[in-house]
Design a protein around this motif. Structure first.
Motif, PDB file in Angstrom:
ATOM      1  N   GLY A  35       0.854  -1.189   0.000  1.00 42.26           N
ATOM      2  CA  GLY A  35       0.000   0.000   0.000  1.00 42.26           C
ATOM      3  C   GLY A  35       0.882   1.227   0.000  1.00 42.26           C
ATOM      4  N   SER A  36       0.313   2.363  -0.421  1.00 41.14           N
ATOM      5  CA  SER A  36       1.129   3.570  -0.487  1.00 41.14           C
ATOM      6  C   SER A  36       1.429   4.071   0.925  1.00 41.14           C
ATOM      7  CB  SER A  36       0.416   4.637  -1.314  1.00 41.14           C
ATOM      8  OG  SER A  36      -0.882   4.796  -0.825  1.00 41.14           O
ATOM      9  N   SER A  37       2.327   5.023   1.022  1.00 37.55           N
ATOM     10  CA  SER A  37       2.717   5.563   2.311  1.00 37.55           C
ATOM     11  C   SER A  37       1.503   6.208   2.986  1.00 37.55           C
ATOM     12  CB  SER A  37       3.824   6.594   2.069  1.00 37.55           C
ATOM     13  OG  SER A  37       4.499   6.818   3.248  1.00 37.55           O
ATOM     14  N   GLY A  38       1.311   5.889   4.260  1.00 36.16           N
ATOM     15  CA  GLY A  38       0.161   6.438   4.989  1.00 36.16           C
ATOM     16  C   GLY A  38      -1.105   5.626   4.818  1.00 36.16           C
ATOM     17  N   ALA A  39      -1.021   4.508   4.098  1.00 32.66           N
ATOM     18  CA  ALA A  39      -2.214   3.689   3.818  1.00 32.66           C
ATOM     19  C   ALA A  39      -2.754   2.978   5.068  1.00 32.66           C
ATOM     20  CB  ALA A  39      -1.875   2.641   2.758  1.00 32.66           C
ATOM     21  N   GLY A  40      -1.857   2.723   6.027  1.00 31.92           N
ATOM     22  CA  GLY A  40      -2.273   2.031   7.241  1.00 31.92           C
ATOM     23  C   GLY A  40      -1.555   0.710   7.481  1.00 31.92           C
ATOM     24  N   LYS A  41      -0.532   0.424   6.678  1.00 32.44           N
ATOM     25  CA  LYS A  41       0.185  -0.865   6.797  1.00 32.44           C
ATOM     26  C   LYS A  41       0.809  -1.054   8.176  1.00 32.44           C
ATOM     27  CE  LYS A  41       3.044   0.096   3.485  1.00 32.44           C
ATOM     28  NZ  LYS A  41       2.614   1.474   3.198  1.00 32.44           N
ATOM     29  N   SER A  42       1.537  -0.020   8.635  1.00 31.63           N
ATOM     30  CA  SER A  42       2.209  -0.155   9.933  1.00 31.63           C
ATOM     31  C   SER A  42       1.188  -0.299  11.058  1.00 31.63           C
ATOM     32  CB  SER A  42       3.093   1.062  10.218  1.00 31.63           C
ATOM     33  OG  SER A  42       4.201   1.026   9.387  1.00 31.63           O
ATOM     34  N   THR A  43       0.114   0.426  10.972  1.00 30.18           N
ATOM     35  CA  THR A  43      -0.923   0.331  12.009  1.00 30.18           C
ATOM     36  C   THR A  43      -1.511  -1.084  12.016  1.00 30.18           C
ATOM     37  OG1 THR A  43      -1.423   2.673  11.642  1.00 30.18           O
ATOM     38  CG2 THR A  43      -3.043   1.391  12.879  1.00 30.18           C
ATOM     39  N   PHE A  44      -1.756  -1.615  10.841  1.00 30.88           N
ATOM     40  CA  PHE A  44      -2.256  -2.989  10.680  1.00 30.88           C
ATOM     41  C   PHE A  44      -1.295  -3.974  11.364  1.00 30.88           C
ATOM     42  CE2 PHE A  44      -2.146  -6.848   7.960  1.00 30.88           C
ATOM     43  CZ  PHE A  44      -3.488  -7.201   7.908  1.00 30.88           C
ATOM     44  N   ILE A  45       0.003  -3.813  11.057  1.00 30.24           N
ATOM     45  CA  ILE A  45       1.036  -4.687  11.619  1.00 30.24           C
ATOM     46  C   ILE A  45       1.133  -4.496  13.139  1.00 30.24           C
ATOM     47  CG2 ILE A  45       3.577  -4.942  11.697  1.00 30.24           C
ATOM     48  CD1 ILE A  45       2.843  -6.141   9.156  1.00 30.24           C
ATOM     49  N   LYS A  46       1.110  -3.234  13.573  1.00 33.69           N
ATOM     50  CA  LYS A  46       1.254  -2.945  15.013  1.00 33.69           C
ATOM     51  C   LYS A  46       0.080  -3.505  15.807  1.00 33.69           C
ATOM     52  CE  LYS A  46       4.149   1.155  14.749  1.00 33.69           C
ATOM     53  NZ  LYS A  46       4.086   2.611  14.576  1.00 33.69           N
ATOM     54  N   CYS A  47      -1.108  -3.471  15.216  1.00 32.66           N
ATOM     55  CA  CYS A  47      -2.272  -4.052  15.909  1.00 32.66           C
ATOM     56  C   CYS A  47      -2.087  -5.565  16.040  1.00 32.66           C
ATOM     57  CB  CYS A  47      -3.565  -3.749  15.161  1.00 32.66           C
ATOM     58  SG  CYS A  47      -4.120  -2.052  15.367  1.00 32.66           S
ATOM     59  N   MET A  48      -1.406  -6.160  15.065  1.00 35.22           N
ATOM     60  CA  MET A  48      -1.233  -7.608  15.051  1.00 35.22           C
ATOM     61  C   MET A  48      -0.323  -8.096  16.171  1.00 35.22           C
ATOM     62  SD  MET A  48      -0.571  -9.478  11.478  1.00 35.22           S
ATOM     63  CE  MET A  48      -2.010  -9.269  10.469  1.00 35.22           C
ATOM     64  N   TYR A  49       0.585  -7.236  16.639  1.00 33.37           N
ATOM     65  CA  TYR A  49       1.395  -7.676  17.795  1.00 33.37           C
ATOM     66  C   TYR A  49       1.109  -6.816  19.028  1.00 33.37           C
ATOM     67  CZ  TYR A  49       5.039  -4.219  16.384  1.00 33.37           C
ATOM     68  OH  TYR A  49       5.732  -3.085  16.047  1.00 33.37           O
ATOM     69  N   ARG A  50      -0.017  -6.131  18.946  1.00 33.36           N
ATOM     70  CA  ARG A  50      -0.558  -5.391  20.096  1.00 33.36           C
ATOM     71  C   ARG A  50       0.329  -4.228  20.554  1.00 33.36           C
ATOM     72  NH1 ARG A  50      -2.910  -3.456  24.046  1.00 33.36           N
ATOM     73  NH2 ARG A  50      -4.639  -4.479  25.122  1.00 33.36           N
ATOM     74  N   GLN A  51       1.079  -3.686  19.605  1.00 33.03           N
ATOM     75  CA  GLN A  51       1.804  -2.446  19.877  1.00 33.03           C
ATOM     76  C   GLN A  51       0.790  -1.306  19.917  1.00 33.03           C
ATOM     77  OE1 GLN A  51       4.968  -2.069  20.540  1.00 33.03           O
ATOM     78  NE2 GLN A  51       4.980   0.159  20.583  1.00 33.03           N
ATOM     79  N   GLU A  52      -0.245  -1.443  19.081  1.00 33.76           N
ATOM     80  CA  GLU A  52      -1.386  -0.529  19.116  1.00 33.76           C
ATOM     81  C   GLU A  52      -2.621  -1.347  19.412  1.00 33.76           C
ATOM     82  OE1 GLU A  52      -1.424   2.653  19.049  1.00 33.76           O
ATOM     83  OE2 GLU A  52       0.530   3.175  18.209  1.00 33.76           O
ATOM     84  N   LYS A  53      -3.543  -0.747  20.141  1.00 32.16           N
ATOM     85  CA  LYS A  53      -4.796  -1.430  20.454  1.00 32.16           C
ATOM     86  C   LYS A  53      -5.892  -0.889  19.534  1.00 32.16           C
ATOM     87  CE  LYS A  53      -7.761  -2.752  24.213  1.00 32.16           C
ATOM     88  NZ  LYS A  53      -8.247  -2.537  25.555  1.00 32.16           N
ATOM     89  N   PRO A  54      -6.599  -1.765  18.836  1.00 28.70           N
ATOM     90  CA  PRO A  54      -7.676  -1.262  17.973  1.00 28.70           C
ATOM     91  C   PRO A  54      -8.722  -0.496  18.783  1.00 28.70           C
ATOM     92  CG  PRO A  54      -7.284  -3.592  17.556  1.00 28.70           C
ATOM     93  CD  PRO A  54      -6.490  -3.228  18.784  1.00 28.70           C
ATOM     94  N   THR A  55      -9.332   0.497  18.144  1.00 31.88           N
ATOM     95  CA  THR A  55     -10.406   1.236  18.792  1.00 31.88           C
ATOM     96  C   THR A  55     -11.633   0.331  18.893  1.00 31.88           C
ATOM     97  OG1 THR A  55      -9.537   3.081  17.503  1.00 31.88           O
ATOM     98  CG2 THR A  55     -11.579   3.482  18.689  1.00 31.88           C
ATOM     99  N   LYS A  56     -11.783  -0.541  17.894  1.00 36.89           N
ATOM    100  CA  LYS A  56     -12.941  -1.424  17.843  1.00 36.89           C
ATOM    101  C   LYS A  56     -12.552  -2.694  17.086  1.00 36.89           C
ATOM    102  CE  LYS A  56     -17.473  -1.589  15.776  1.00 36.89           C
ATOM    103  NZ  LYS A  56     -17.879  -1.384  14.411  1.00 36.89           N
ATOM    104  N   GLY A  57     -13.215  -3.787  17.388  1.00 32.13           N
ATOM    105  CA  GLY A  57     -12.968  -5.026  16.657  1.00 32.13           C
ATOM    106  C   GLY A  57     -12.125  -6.010  17.456  1.00 32.13           C
ATOM    107  N   ASN A  58     -11.878  -7.157  16.847  1.00 30.26           N
ATOM    108  CA  ASN A  58     -11.175  -8.217  17.554  1.00 30.26           C
ATOM    109  C   ASN A  58     -10.041  -8.797  16.686  1.00 30.26           C
ATOM    110  OD1 ASN A  58     -10.536  -9.980  19.580  1.00 30.26           O
ATOM    111  ND2 ASN A  58     -12.390 -11.220  19.404  1.00 30.26           N
ATOM    112  N   ILE A  59      -8.944  -9.157  17.329  1.00 30.53           N
ATOM    113  CA  ILE A  59      -7.835  -9.817  16.630  1.00 30.53           C
ATOM    114  C   ILE A  59      -7.510 -11.096  17.388  1.00 30.53           C
ATOM    115  CG2 ILE A  59      -5.437  -9.637  15.843  1.00 30.53           C
ATOM    116  CD1 ILE A  59      -5.808  -6.590  15.853  1.00 30.53           C
ATOM    117  N   ILE A  60      -7.525 -12.202  16.666  1.00 27.59           N
ATOM    118  CA  ILE A  60      -7.269 -13.492  17.314  1.00 27.59           C
ATOM    119  C   ILE A  60      -6.050 -14.123  16.661  1.00 27.59           C
ATOM    120  CG2 ILE A  60      -8.229 -15.793  17.790  1.00 27.59           C
ATOM    121  CD1 ILE A  60     -11.033 -14.304  17.402  1.00 27.59           C
ATOM    122  N   ILE A  61      -5.058 -14.479  17.483  1.00 24.15           N
ATOM    123  CA  ILE A  61      -3.871 -15.169  16.965  1.00 24.15           C
ATOM    124  C   ILE A  61      -3.757 -16.504  17.685  1.00 24.15           C
ATOM    125  CG2 ILE A  61      -1.358 -15.117  16.700  1.00 24.15           C
ATOM    126  CD1 ILE A  61      -1.486 -12.254  16.088  1.00 24.15           C
TER     127      ILE A  61
END
Ligand code: ADP
Length: 236
Positions: A35-61
């Motif tokens: 995705g282009s810069s600012g698209a949300g890739k890092s946020t997506f990745i950071k949510c996946m290892y819980r560096q960031e907490k989603p505002t809403k929704g669930n992530i199951i690993i």
């Protein structure tokens, strides 16, 4: 297995970085996130290892909910996920061996297990003969190999990498991809955010494209698909 169910992330400044992400990644899959810069890739990745907490929704690993886990249990959860960064993040005063062993020492593995697993992992990444070196005695590619070794030494089911070849020249980047391929061949799930068009278009894997915090494309054997963006690692 990784599952994201209706994941939203709004940063405190009001920026909506993820807008309803639904994704299912099977065990052993190899996935590029583009995705282009600012698209949300890092946020997506950071949510996946819980560096960031989603505002809403669930992530199951692997059956465990990252969003419902208590703060104090986050370190335990993270230990089941290997993380590789663009800038390596090695401890400069520790040797290659010590940098990798550190991940096992914190979980209080026995010295015998530590020695065996560290040496096996250094062999996998091709650095067995540099175990006593310090990070600044290594090339960029070698430092990234150490950081990959550190991420997999406790044999996680999932390895998440945020632009792991971003700081490397093209030839070195290919060498790093061989290591990820080997990790993947052993059954580990790999999720990799990347801008490396040549790699994505050559080593064909599932491609998830994010734009404006949404998944705009998800292909089994996809392509990079951003011709308008000059590829910083292209040799042409
Ligand atoms: P990418 O990795 O695709 O470049 P990011 O996930 O880093 O995208 O950023 C997505 C959006 O969220 C961008 O608009 C960015 O400016 C914003 N953003 C990222 N991190 C933060 C943060 N910590 N606080 C506020 N906004 C952020």
């Amino acid at each position: 297995m990784i599952e994201m169910i209706d994941v939203w992330k709004t940063y405190p400044n009001g920026v909506m970085a993820l807008n309803g992400i639904d994704i299912h990644i099977d065990k052993g899959e190899f996935v590029y996130v583009v995705g282009s810069s600012g698209a949300g890739k890092s946020t997506f990745i950071k949510c996946m290892y819980r560096q960031e907490k989603p505002t809403k929704g669930n992530i199951i690993i692997n059956g465990k909910s990252l969003t419902k886990v208590k703060e104090r249990n986050i370190p335990y959860l993270r230990r089941q996920i290997g993380i590789v960064f663009q800038d390596f993040k090695l401890l400069p005063k520790l040797t290659v061996y010590e940098n990798v062993a550190f991940a096992l020492e914190v979980i209080e593995e026995s010295p015998k297990v530590i020695r065996k697993q560290v040496m096996e992992t250094l062999e996998l990444v091709g650095l067995k003969n540099k175990a006593r070196f310090l990070p600044d005695e290594l090339s960029g590619g070698e430092q990234q190999r150490v950081s990959i070794a550190r991420s997999i030494v406790n044999r996680p089911h999932v390895v998440i990498a945020d632009e792991p070849t971003g700081n490397l020249d093209p030839e070195t980047a290919w060498g790093i991809m061989e290591v990820f391929e080997e990790i993947s061949n052993r059954g580990t799930t790999v999720v990799m955010a990347t801008h490396n068009k040549e790699i994505v278009n050559t080593i064909k894997r599932r491609v998830i494209a994010i734009e404006g915090g949404r998944i705009v494309r998800d292909e089994k054997r996809g392509v990079y698909g951003y011709d308008e963006t000059p590829d910083p690692l292209s040799t042409h």
